[in-house]
Design a protein around this motif. Sequence first.
Motif, short mmCIF file in Angstrom:
data_model
loop_
_atom_site.label_atom_id
_atom_site.label_comp_id
_atom_site.label_asym_id
_atom_site.label_seq_id
_atom_site.Cartn_x
_atom_site.Cartn_y
_atom_site.Cartn_z
N GLU A 32 0.83 -1.20 0.00
CA GLU A 32 0.00 0.00 0.00
C GLU A 32 0.87 1.26 0.00
O GLU A 32 0.58 2.23 -0.69
CB GLU A 32 -0.92 -0.01 1.23
CG GLU A 32 -1.86 1.18 1.30
CD GLU A 32 -2.74 1.12 2.53
OE1 GLU A 32 -2.94 2.18 3.15
OE2 GLU A 32 -3.21 0.02 2.88
N ASP A 33 1.95 1.22 0.76
CA ASP A 33 2.84 2.37 0.84
C ASP A 33 3.65 2.54 -0.45
O ASP A 33 3.84 3.67 -0.92
CB ASP A 33 3.77 2.21 2.04
CG ASP A 33 4.53 3.49 2.34
OD1 ASP A 33 3.88 4.50 2.64
OD2 ASP A 33 5.78 3.46 2.27
N ALA A 34 4.12 1.44 -1.03
CA ALA A 34 4.98 1.51 -2.22
C ALA A 34 4.18 1.83 -3.49
O ALA A 34 4.73 2.39 -4.43
CB ALA A 34 5.73 0.19 -2.41
N LYS A 35 2.91 1.44 -3.52
CA LYS A 35 2.07 1.65 -4.69
C LYS A 35 2.77 1.19 -5.98
O LYS A 35 2.94 1.98 -6.93
CB LYS A 35 1.65 3.11 -4.81
CG LYS A 35 0.76 3.57 -3.67
CD LYS A 35 0.45 5.04 -3.76
CE LYS A 35 -0.41 5.56 -2.65
NZ LYS A 35 -0.14 5.13 -1.30
N PRO A 36 3.17 -0.08 -6.04
CA PRO A 36 3.86 -0.54 -7.24
C PRO A 36 2.94 -0.58 -8.45
O PRO A 36 1.73 -0.78 -8.32
CB PRO A 36 4.32 -1.95 -6.85
CG PRO A 36 3.32 -2.40 -5.83
CD PRO A 36 2.96 -1.16 -5.07
N GLU A 37 3.54 -0.40 -9.61
CA GLU A 37 2.81 -0.55 -10.88
C GLU A 37 2.39 -2.01 -11.04
O GLU A 37 1.32 -2.30 -11.57
CB GLU A 37 3.72 -0.12 -12.02
CG GLU A 37 3.14 -0.23 -13.39
CD GLU A 37 4.12 0.22 -14.46
OE1 GLU A 37 4.22 -0.46 -15.49
OE2 GLU A 37 4.79 1.25 -14.27
N GLN A 44 12.78 -17.62 -5.30
CA GLN A 44 14.11 -17.18 -5.70
C GLN A 44 15.14 -17.98 -4.92
O GLN A 44 15.25 -17.84 -3.71
CB GLN A 44 14.29 -15.68 -5.44
CG GLN A 44 13.43 -14.83 -6.33
CD GLN A 44 13.78 -13.37 -6.23
OE1 GLN A 44 14.82 -12.99 -5.74
NE2 GLN A 44 12.88 -12.53 -6.70
N ASN A 45 15.88 -18.83 -5.63
CA ASN A 45 16.93 -19.65 -5.02
C ASN A 45 16.42 -20.44 -3.81
O ASN A 45 17.06 -20.50 -2.78
CB ASN A 45 18.13 -18.79 -4.62
CG ASN A 45 18.78 -18.14 -5.83
OD1 ASN A 45 18.91 -18.76 -6.88
ND2 ASN A 45 19.17 -16.89 -5.69
N GLY A 46 15.24 -21.02 -3.95
CA GLY A 46 14.69 -21.85 -2.90
C GLY A 46 14.02 -21.10 -1.77
O GLY A 46 13.62 -21.70 -0.77
N ALA A 47 13.88 -19.81 -1.90
CA ALA A 47 13.24 -19.01 -0.85
C ALA A 47 12.13 -18.16 -1.48
O ALA A 47 11.97 -18.14 -2.70
CB ALA A 47 14.27 -18.10 -0.17
N ARG A 48 11.40 -17.50 -0.64
CA ARG A 48 10.35 -16.60 -1.13
C ARG A 48 10.97 -15.39 -1.79
O ARG A 48 12.03 -14.93 -1.38
CB ARG A 48 9.47 -16.15 0.03
CG ARG A 48 8.69 -17.28 0.68
CD ARG A 48 8.01 -16.75 1.94
NE ARG A 48 7.27 -17.78 2.62
CZ ARG A 48 7.73 -18.49 3.65
NH1 ARG A 48 8.95 -18.27 4.11
NH2 ARG A 48 6.99 -19.41 4.22
N GLY A 49 10.26 -14.86 -2.77
CA GLY A 49 10.76 -13.67 -3.43
C GLY A 49 9.64 -12.87 -4.05
O GLY A 49 8.50 -13.33 -4.16
N ALA A 50 9.98 -11.67 -4.46
CA ALA A 50 9.03 -10.79 -5.13
C ALA A 50 9.79 -9.87 -6.07
O ALA A 50 10.97 -9.59 -5.86
CB ALA A 50 8.25 -9.97 -4.11
N VAL A 51 9.08 -9.43 -7.10
CA VAL A 51 9.60 -8.42 -8.01
C VAL A 51 8.51 -7.36 -8.11
O VAL A 51 7.38 -7.67 -8.49
CB VAL A 51 9.93 -8.99 -9.40
CG1 VAL A 51 10.42 -7.89 -10.33
CG2 VAL A 51 10.95 -10.11 -9.30
N LEU A 52 8.85 -6.14 -7.75
CA LEU A 52 7.92 -5.02 -7.84
C LEU A 52 8.40 -4.06 -8.91
O LEU A 52 9.61 -3.86 -9.06
CB LEU A 52 7.85 -4.26 -6.51
CG LEU A 52 6.92 -4.75 -5.43
CD1 LEU A 52 7.21 -6.18 -5.03
CD2 LEU A 52 6.97 -3.85 -4.23
N VAL A 53 7.48 -3.52 -9.65
CA VAL A 53 7.78 -2.45 -10.60
C VAL A 53 7.33 -1.16 -9.92
O VAL A 53 6.15 -0.99 -9.61
CB VAL A 53 7.03 -2.65 -11.93
CG1 VAL A 53 7.35 -1.53 -12.90
CG2 VAL A 53 7.36 -4.02 -12.54
N VAL A 54 8.30 -0.29 -9.64
CA VAL A 54 8.01 0.95 -8.91
C VAL A 54 8.50 2.15 -9.71
O VAL A 54 9.42 2.03 -10.53
CB VAL A 54 8.66 0.95 -7.50
CG1 VAL A 54 8.08 -0.14 -6.63
CG2 VAL A 54 10.16 0.83 -7.58
N ASN A 55 7.90 3.29 -9.45
CA ASN A 55 8.33 4.53 -10.09
C ASN A 55 9.15 5.33 -9.09
O ASN A 55 8.67 5.64 -8.00
CB ASN A 55 7.14 5.34 -10.59
CG ASN A 55 7.60 6.52 -11.42
OD1 ASN A 55 8.48 6.38 -12.26
ND2 ASN A 55 7.01 7.67 -11.20
#
Length: 101
Positions: A32-37, A44-55
């Motif tokens: 909510e704070d980051a407001k990613p696109e 990711q390498n056996g662990a949790r991961g995320a990719v955010l597109v941010v401005n």
Amino acid sequence: MRMLLNIRIPHEPFNTMVRDGTAGEVLARILEDAKPEAAYFTEQNGARGAVLVVNVDDASQIPAFAEPWFLKFNADCELRIAMLSADLMKSGLENLGTKWQ
């Protein structure tokens, strides 16, 4: 400027937060704070991961995007500038070939 925020989340403290029911709430607050696109969650390498597109309009905004992941999840964050094909077309690429022959 569009940036990719690549996040690698270690098993702890995330496992503990899943068990006590707080992981979803914390993730929601960060997003909510980051407001990613866009936000993609993946392994990711056996662990949790995320990719955010941010401005990012100014480099001073980077801590606001990364610190919540560091502080709440002990995550690793990487930021990369990203271009759309339209951005690449405006880059003057056709002139760089002759300049750097």
